[in-house]
Design a protein around this motif. Structure first.
Motif, mmCIF file in Angstrom:
data_model
loop_
_atom_site.group_PDB
_atom_site.id
_atom_site.type_symbol
_atom_site.label_atom_id
_atom_site.label_comp_id
_atom_site.label_asym_id
_atom_site.label_seq_id
_atom_site.Cartn_x
_atom_site.Cartn_y
_atom_site.Cartn_z
ATOM 1 N N ILE A 1 12.222 21.769 -10.783
ATOM 2 C CA ILE A 1 11.588 22.675 -9.484
ATOM 3 C C ILE A 1 10.173 21.931 -9.265
ATOM 4 C CG2 ILE A 1 10.448 24.655 -9.130
ATOM 5 C CD1 ILE A 1 12.511 26.210 -10.855
ATOM 6 N N VAL A 2 9.483 21.560 -10.263
ATOM 7 C CA VAL A 2 8.250 20.999 -9.844
ATOM 8 C C VAL A 2 8.289 19.377 -9.532
ATOM 9 C CG1 VAL A 2 5.756 20.064 -10.791
ATOM 10 C CG2 VAL A 2 6.844 22.335 -11.454
ATOM 11 N N PHE A 3 9.380 18.722 -10.113
ATOM 12 C CA PHE A 3 9.261 17.334 -9.670
ATOM 13 C C PHE A 3 9.631 16.997 -8.089
ATOM 14 C CE2 PHE A 3 11.054 12.996 -9.816
ATOM 15 C CZ PHE A 3 10.215 12.197 -10.688
ATOM 16 N N GLY A 4 10.365 17.823 -7.384
ATOM 17 C CA GLY A 4 10.706 17.660 -6.070
ATOM 18 C C GLY A 4 9.550 17.295 -5.072
ATOM 19 N N THR A 5 8.457 17.729 -5.476
ATOM 20 C CA THR A 5 7.101 17.370 -4.576
ATOM 21 C C THR A 5 7.081 15.996 -4.584
ATOM 22 O OG1 THR A 5 6.120 19.566 -5.541
ATOM 23 C CG2 THR A 5 4.771 18.055 -4.410
ATOM 24 N N GLY A 6 7.381 15.401 -5.413
ATOM 25 C CA GLY A 6 6.895 13.834 -5.448
ATOM 26 C C GLY A 6 7.741 13.335 -4.418
ATOM 27 N N LEU A 7 9.058 13.445 -4.251
ATOM 28 C CA LEU A 7 9.854 12.881 -3.003
ATOM 29 C C LEU A 7 9.581 13.348 -1.857
ATOM 30 C CD1 LEU A 7 11.810 10.599 -2.315
ATOM 31 C CD2 LEU A 7 13.803 12.040 -2.531
ATOM 32 N N LEU B 1 6.397 14.363 -0.892
ATOM 33 C CA LEU B 1 5.076 13.409 -0.254
ATOM 34 C C LEU B 1 5.632 12.317 0.065
ATOM 35 C CD1 LEU B 1 2.912 14.634 -3.303
ATOM 36 C CD2 LEU B 1 2.736 15.212 -0.916
ATOM 37 N N VAL B 2 6.367 11.400 -0.540
ATOM 38 C CA VAL B 2 6.943 10.165 -0.147
ATOM 39 C C VAL B 2 7.749 10.328 1.456
ATOM 40 C CG1 VAL B 2 8.468 8.335 -0.395
ATOM 41 C CG2 VAL B 2 7.316 9.298 -2.627
ATOM 42 N N VAL B 3 8.465 11.103 1.287
ATOM 43 C CA VAL B 3 9.267 11.036 2.822
ATOM 44 C C VAL B 3 8.325 11.547 3.857
ATOM 45 C CG1 VAL B 3 11.027 12.495 4.090
ATOM 46 C CG2 VAL B 3 11.262 11.182 1.660
ATOM 47 N N LEU B 4 7.593 12.716 3.557
ATOM 48 C CA LEU B 4 6.785 13.318 4.678
ATOM 49 C C LEU B 4 5.259 12.712 5.017
ATOM 50 C CD1 LEU B 4 7.939 17.048 3.795
ATOM 51 C CD2 LEU B 4 8.947 15.573 5.514
ATOM 52 N N CYS B 5 4.881 12.120 3.935
ATOM 53 C CA CYS B 5 3.276 12.018 4.021
ATOM 54 C C CYS B 5 3.470 10.135 4.301
ATOM 55 C CB CYS B 5 2.712 12.165 2.765
ATOM 56 S SG CYS B 5 2.286 13.697 2.345
ATOM 57 N N GLY B 6 4.392 9.649 3.830
ATOM 58 C CA GLY B 6 4.697 8.142 4.063
ATOM 59 C C GLY B 6 4.697 7.377 2.621
ATOM 60 N N VAL C 1 0.985 -1.286 0.088
ATOM 61 C CA VAL C 1 -0.082 0.126 -0.059
ATOM 62 C C VAL C 1 0.847 1.348 0.059
ATOM 63 C CG1 VAL C 1 -1.682 1.476 1.362
ATOM 64 C CG2 VAL C 1 -2.146 -1.241 1.055
ATOM 65 N N LEU C 2 1.945 1.186 0.819
ATOM 66 C CA LEU C 2 2.804 2.340 0.997
ATOM 67 C C LEU C 2 3.626 2.600 -0.345
ATOM 68 C CD1 LEU C 2 4.140 2.249 4.694
ATOM 69 C CD2 LEU C 2 2.322 3.955 3.620
ATOM 70 N N ALA C 3 3.861 1.483 -0.910
ATOM 71 C CA ALA C 3 4.597 1.514 -2.237
ATOM 72 C C ALA C 3 3.803 2.304 -3.586
ATOM 73 C CB ALA C 3 4.990 0.092 -2.633
ATOM 74 N N PHE C 4 2.415 1.623 -3.535
ATOM 75 C CA PHE C 4 1.395 2.064 -4.257
ATOM 76 C C PHE C 4 1.124 3.561 -4.280
ATOM 77 C CE2 PHE C 4 -2.675 3.518 -5.802
ATOM 78 C CZ PHE C 4 -3.057 2.715 -6.800
ATOM 79 N N LEU C 5 1.188 4.108 -2.938
ATOM 80 C CA LEU C 5 1.259 5.373 -2.859
ATOM 81 C C LEU C 5 2.337 6.163 -3.216
ATOM 82 C CD1 LEU C 5 -0.524 5.714 0.980
ATOM 83 C CD2 LEU C 5 -1.587 6.177 -1.584
ATOM 84 N N ALA C 6 3.516 5.629 -3.108
ATOM 85 C CA ALA C 6 4.800 6.254 -3.386
ATOM 86 C C ALA C 6 4.860 6.301 -5.145
ATOM 87 C CB ALA C 6 5.929 5.720 -2.873
#
Length: 275
Positions: free
Chosen positions: A69-75, A77-82, A30-35
């Motif tokens: 600049i935009v792409f950094g949001t992805g990681l 979300l992974v690190v901070l949201c789980g 589940v966490l991998a799907f979200l990532a």
């Protein structure tokens, strides 16, 4: 609290790896799907922000910068949201070297997380197709989506492998920096700069490519997108599900593993733990 020193970050990374390696199948998937979904949101968002710039050789470099600049949001979300991200989880090998995690558990984590990342990325690619957003900018977003995907499967095995090494070297350093910060703002800044650098440079990230290439394969079925992409008929024919795996995903994944395992996890383990 002061930011952690590199040796202390290594300890945090190992402890985090122990927890990751012990996760249940359901939790990991589940966490991998979200990532996978988070990274894909970053990929489609960066394409949306930069497609006009990327379409012209005169503004291509600026387009890569905007995308970075935009792409950094992805990681973030992974690190901070789980989330569980395969490329970041290559750091688990330091815990194996420290005899805190078995090779079997590390490989189990990698396989489950990789599969979950792929599922999340394909889900977002399908949603983007049905959303109609590929028609944005008088269909140029769809055209650039096809062009990017065709370029990725057009790399040689060696090129894809080397670009994968450099990519995950920076991605794992972004994760490394996030471990060393004690505030959300600090973690976000630690993630932002290495990720922006890897995207601007044009390196290859296996999980991001799980969105970029399937999205391009789906988009090329639209004759308008295919025609506007400027991609040759031969390159369009080469953009398919087989080349997705053989020409890009396999060599990029191997390169990502080398970049994260050798140049970050084991380099710092050798420097701070081996003695």
């Amino acid at each position: 609290m002061k930011p952690l020193k590199p040796a202390e970050i290594l300890d945090v990374s190992i402890e985090t790896s122990v927890t990751k390696a012990g996760g249940s199948f359901g939790k990991l998937f589940v966490l991998a799907f979200l990532a996978g979904a988070f990274i894909s949101f970053a990929a489609e968002g960066s394409n949306m922000a930069a497609f006009n710039l990327l379409a012209s050789p005169d503004t291509y470099g600026l387009g890569k910068l905007v995308a970075g600049i935009v792409f950094g949001t992805g990681l973030m979300l992974v690190v901070l949201c789980g989330g569980e991200l395969f490329t970041g989880n290559t750091l688990i090998i330091a815990a194996v070297a420290d005899k805190r995690v078995t090779i079997r558990k590390m490989l189990r984590n990698w396989i489950v997380v990789y599969a979950g990342n792929l599922a999340g990325a394909l889900f977002i690619a399908c949603l983007m197709n049905y959303s109609g957003l590929f028609s944005s900018g008088v269909a140029m977003l769809g055209a650039v989506t096809v062009k990017i995907a065709a370029g990725k499967v057009g790399l040689s095995f060696g090129q894809a492998f080397v670009l994968g090494i450099m990519c995950n070297w920076l991605v794992c350093l972004a994760v490394w920096l996030s471990f060393g910060a004690d505030t959300m703002a600090g973690k976000m800044l630690g993630i932002f700069f290495p990720i922006s650098l890897f995207v601007t440079s044009g390196f290859e990230h296996s999980i991001a490519n799980m969105y970029y290439i399937p999205a391009g394969i789906i988009a090329k079925a639209n004759d308008t997108f295919a025609a506007l992409s400027g991609v040759s008929a031969e390159a369009l024919a080469n953009l398919n599900w087989v080349s997705f795996f053989t020409a890009n995903l396999i060599p990029v994944t191997l390169g990502n593993m080398v970049g994260g395992c050798i140049f970050v996890a084991m380099a710092y383990f050798y420097a701070y733990k081996k003695a």
